[in-house]
Write an enzyme that holds these catalytic residues in place. Structure first.
Site, mmCIF file in Angstrom:
data_model
loop_
_atom_site.group_PDB
_atom_site.id
_atom_site.type_symbol
_atom_site.label_atom_id
_atom_site.label_comp_id
_atom_site.label_asym_id
_atom_site.label_seq_id
_atom_site.Cartn_x
_atom_site.Cartn_y
_atom_site.Cartn_z
ATOM 1 N N SER A 5 -3.094 -4.974 -2.299
ATOM 2 C CA SER A 5 -4.482 -4.869 -2.758
ATOM 3 C C SER A 5 -4.516 -4.950 -4.270
ATOM 4 C CB SER A 5 -5.086 -3.539 -2.295
ATOM 5 O OG SER A 5 -6.251 -3.271 -3.046
ATOM 6 N N HIS A 39 -4.999 -8.783 -0.859
ATOM 7 C CA HIS A 39 -6.180 -8.101 -0.333
ATOM 8 C C HIS A 39 -7.161 -7.892 -1.485
ATOM 9 C CE1 HIS A 39 -8.044 -5.095 2.473
ATOM 10 N NE2 HIS A 39 -8.283 -4.396 1.363
ATOM 11 N N ASP A 41 -10.578 -6.275 -2.716
ATOM 12 C CA ASP A 41 -11.550 -5.228 -2.400
ATOM 13 C C ASP A 41 -12.863 -5.496 -3.137
ATOM 14 O OD1 ASP A 41 -10.221 -3.408 -0.619
ATOM 15 O OD2 ASP A 41 -8.888 -2.911 -2.284
ATOM 16 N N MET A 43 -16.612 -4.519 -3.829
ATOM 17 C CA MET A 43 -17.489 -3.336 -3.738
ATOM 18 C C MET A 43 -18.777 -3.602 -4.496
ATOM 19 S SD MET A 43 -14.725 -0.306 -4.287
ATOM 20 C CE MET A 43 -13.050 -0.425 -3.637
ATOM 21 N N HIS A 73 -11.925 -7.962 1.689
ATOM 22 C CA HIS A 73 -12.450 -6.743 2.312
ATOM 23 C C HIS A 73 -13.797 -6.424 1.653
ATOM 24 C CE1 HIS A 73 -11.828 -2.090 2.881
ATOM 25 N NE2 HIS A 73 -12.876 -2.552 3.542
ATOM 26 N N MET A 75 -16.801 -4.284 1.024
ATOM 27 C CA MET A 75 -17.388 -2.937 1.132
ATOM 28 C C MET A 75 -18.769 -3.034 0.508
ATOM 29 S SD MET A 75 -13.903 -0.942 0.182
ATOM 30 C CE MET A 75 -13.212 -2.490 -0.395
ATOM 31 N N MET A 159 -9.876 2.340 8.168
ATOM 32 C CA MET A 159 -9.745 2.916 6.827
ATOM 33 C C MET A 159 -9.063 4.277 6.924
ATOM 34 S SD MET A 159 -10.845 0.760 4.627
ATOM 35 C CE MET A 159 -10.660 1.830 3.199
ATOM 36 N N GLY A 164 -13.705 3.054 -1.729
ATOM 37 C CA GLY A 164 -14.305 3.117 -3.059
ATOM 38 C C GLY A 164 -13.275 3.041 -4.176
ATOM 39 N N PHE A 165 -12.117 3.640 -3.955
ATOM 40 C CA PHE A 165 -11.136 3.716 -5.035
ATOM 41 C C PHE A 165 -9.722 3.656 -4.470
ATOM 42 C CE2 PHE A 165 -14.961 5.939 -6.219
ATOM 43 C CZ PHE A 165 -15.248 5.382 -7.462
ATOM 44 N N GLY A 167 -5.666 4.886 -4.855
ATOM 45 C CA GLY A 167 -4.994 6.106 -5.301
ATOM 46 C C GLY A 167 -5.445 7.381 -4.619
ATOM 47 N N ASP A 194 -5.767 0.744 5.736
ATOM 48 C CA ASP A 194 -5.997 0.585 4.300
ATOM 49 C C ASP A 194 -6.333 1.930 3.675
ATOM 50 O OD1 ASP A 194 -6.727 -0.357 1.814
ATOM 51 O OD2 ASP A 194 -8.521 -1.436 2.503
ATOM 52 N N GLY A 195 -5.518 2.342 2.690
ATOM 53 C CA GLY A 195 -5.816 3.533 1.914
ATOM 54 C C GLY A 195 -4.723 4.579 2.003
ATOM 55 N N SER A 217 -2.012 1.087 -5.039
ATOM 56 C CA SER A 217 -1.255 1.841 -6.052
ATOM 57 C C SER A 217 0.238 1.914 -5.735
ATOM 58 C CB SER A 217 -1.843 3.249 -6.217
ATOM 59 O OG SER A 217 -2.045 3.858 -4.970
HETATM 60 C C1 DX5 Z 1 -10.206 1.445 -0.854
HETATM 61 C C2 DX5 Z 1 -9.756 0.000 -0.769
HETATM 62 C C3 DX5 Z 1 -8.281 -0.082 -0.649
HETATM 63 C C4 DX5 Z 1 -7.559 0.439 -1.858
HETATM 64 C C5 DX5 Z 1 -6.238 1.003 -1.455
HETATM 65 O O1 DX5 Z 1 -11.579 1.518 -0.891
HETATM 66 O O2 DX5 Z 1 -10.325 -0.651 0.340
HETATM 67 O O3 DX5 Z 1 -7.850 -1.405 -0.335
HETATM 68 O O4 DX5 Z 1 -7.373 -0.558 -2.826
HETATM 69 O O5 DX5 Z 1 -5.667 1.671 -2.526
HETATM 70 P P1 DX5 Z 1 -4.393 2.627 -2.337
HETATM 71 O O6 DX5 Z 1 -3.361 1.823 -1.591
HETATM 72 O O7 DX5 Z 1 -3.995 2.977 -3.726
HETATM 73 O O8 DX5 Z 1 -4.882 3.797 -1.533
HETATM 74 ZN ZN ZN Z 2 -9.389 -2.616 1.051
#
Ligand code: DX5
Ligand code: ZN
Length: 237
Positions: A5, A39, A41, A43, A73, A75, A159, A164-165, A167, A194-195, A217
């Protein structure tokens, strides 16, 4: 499979960052151990409280990396609005969330309102545009919300954080969601998670039945020489 990602990559050096994690086959420099997918993301600041990237990032990566597999992806509250733009920008795959179809979306917290999309229509348009389609589900949403559209999708994205973020901490209940979903899917339908995924929990994620593990991350948060090792540990081979 492992998906890198790009949310945790250095946006000022994006193409180089992507090359550092992709295999030679996909135009990268990570040798055969590179990531299988990039990937992206996307948003919108409405469905999730963050703004990230749009079709132009996808187009730029497609130009820089013609052989990379680009996994988008979305969102966003209104995914149908962006299908054609991402197809035109060179995406291979588009995943969007089931929650807007249930009238559940949020800006600063969960918000209920009118249904904002018809997943069957969006999946149909993704396929017509020559891409594969995925449907994503957030941790608080009951998995049976996916049922009406399960047979139409190529992939289900479970998920394991609230989106949203990058880490954030891994939510264990996602493993149970995956185990429950697997028996309703055909063999060729993939489950992506994912996450909060990294070398420390990837084996458990794979054992629950996930085919594609997404990490931001745990890959880009490391110095370049350590990234291939992390990808190999996440993929499991
Ligand atoms: C979260 C994203 C993820 C995110 C994963 O909203 O959809 O793809 O980038 O980040 P890590 O792997 O750091 O949790
Ligand atoms: Zn994602």
């Amino acid at each position: 499979m492992a998906a890198a990602s790009i949310l945790s990559a250095d946006f000022g050096r994006m193409a180089d960052e992507c090359r550092s994690v992709l295999s030679d086959e996909q135009g990268g420099s990570a040798g055969p151990g590179g990531a299988d997918l990039l990937h992206l993301d996307v948003m919108d600041g409405h469905f999730v409280p963050n703004l990230t990237m749009g079709p132009d990032m996808c187009r730029g990566l497609r130009r820089a990396l013609p052989s990379a597999t680009l996994d988008v992806h979305l969102m966003v509250t209104d995914p149908g609005q962006y299908v054609d733009a991402f197809a035109d920008a060179g995406a291979d795959h588009v995943t969007f969330h089931v929650e807007p179809a249930l009238g559940v979306y949020r800006s600063k917290g969960p918000v209920e309102g009118p249904a904002r999309c018809d997943p069957a229509e969006v999946i149909g348009r993704v396929h017509e545009a020559g891409m594969t389609a995925g449907l994503a589900i957030n941790p608080p949403t009951p998995p049976d919300a996916l049922t009406p559209w399960l047979e139409m999708v190529d992939l289900v994205l479970v998920m394991s954080v609230n989106p949203g973020f990058s880490g954030q901490r891994f939510i264990e209940a996602a493993l149970e969601t995956t185990r429950g979903l697997r028996r309703f899917l055909r063999d060729e339908q993939l489950i992506q998670m994912d996450g909060g995924i990294g070398p420390e929990n990837a084996e458990r994620v794979r054992e629950s039945g996930c085919d594609v593990l997404v990490a931001a991350s745990a890959i880009f948060g490391r110095p370049e020489p350590e990234r291939i090792g992390a990808i190999t540990a996440i993929r499991g081979s």
